[in-house]
Design a protein around this motif. Structure first.
Motif: not given
Length: 83
Positions: A68-76, A37-40, A46-53, A16-20
Motif C-alpha cells: 500500500x505504500x507503493x505509488x500507484x498501487x491499491x490494496x484491499x 492470480x494476476x491478470x493484465x 493496469x494489472x490486477x492481482x488476487x492472493x489467497x493468504x 506497470x513500472x511498479x510491478x517488479x
C-alpha cells in the motif's frame, strides 16, 4: 504473535513500472501466500492481482502495508476469523 487468519488480498497496479517491486514484496512474503492470480487489464493499462493468504494479522499487515505504500498501487484485504 497474533492468531493466524485466512484471507483474500486484492491488488491493483496502475503503473506497470511498479510491478517488479510488487513481485519482490510478494516473494518476501511467499510463505503465507497459498494462491495467486494476476491478470493484465490491457484496455485500462493496469494489472490486477488476487492472493489467497494464511498468516498472522501482523504478517498480513506487514504485507499489505508495504504494498500500500507503493505509488500507484491499491490494496484491499478481507480476513476471516478462522484460524
Amino acid at each position: 504473535m497474533s492468531d493466524k487468519r485466512i484471507g483474500v488480498i486484492g491488488i491493483v497496479v496502475e503503473d506497470r513500472e511498479m510491478a517488479p517491486r510488487v513481485n519482490q514484496i510478494l516473494s518476501e512474503h511467499a510463505a503465507m501466500i497459498i494462491g495467486r492470480m494476476g491478470l493484465p487489464y490491457r484496455e485500462k493499462d493496469i494489472s490486477v492481482i488476487s492472493l489467497i493468504v494464511d498468516g498472522s494479522t501482523d504478517e498480513l499487515g506487514a504485507l499489505t502495508g508495504k504494498l500500500g505504500n507503493l505509488p500507484q498501487v491499491t490494496v484491499k484485504s478481507a480476513l476471516t476469523q478462522y484460524s
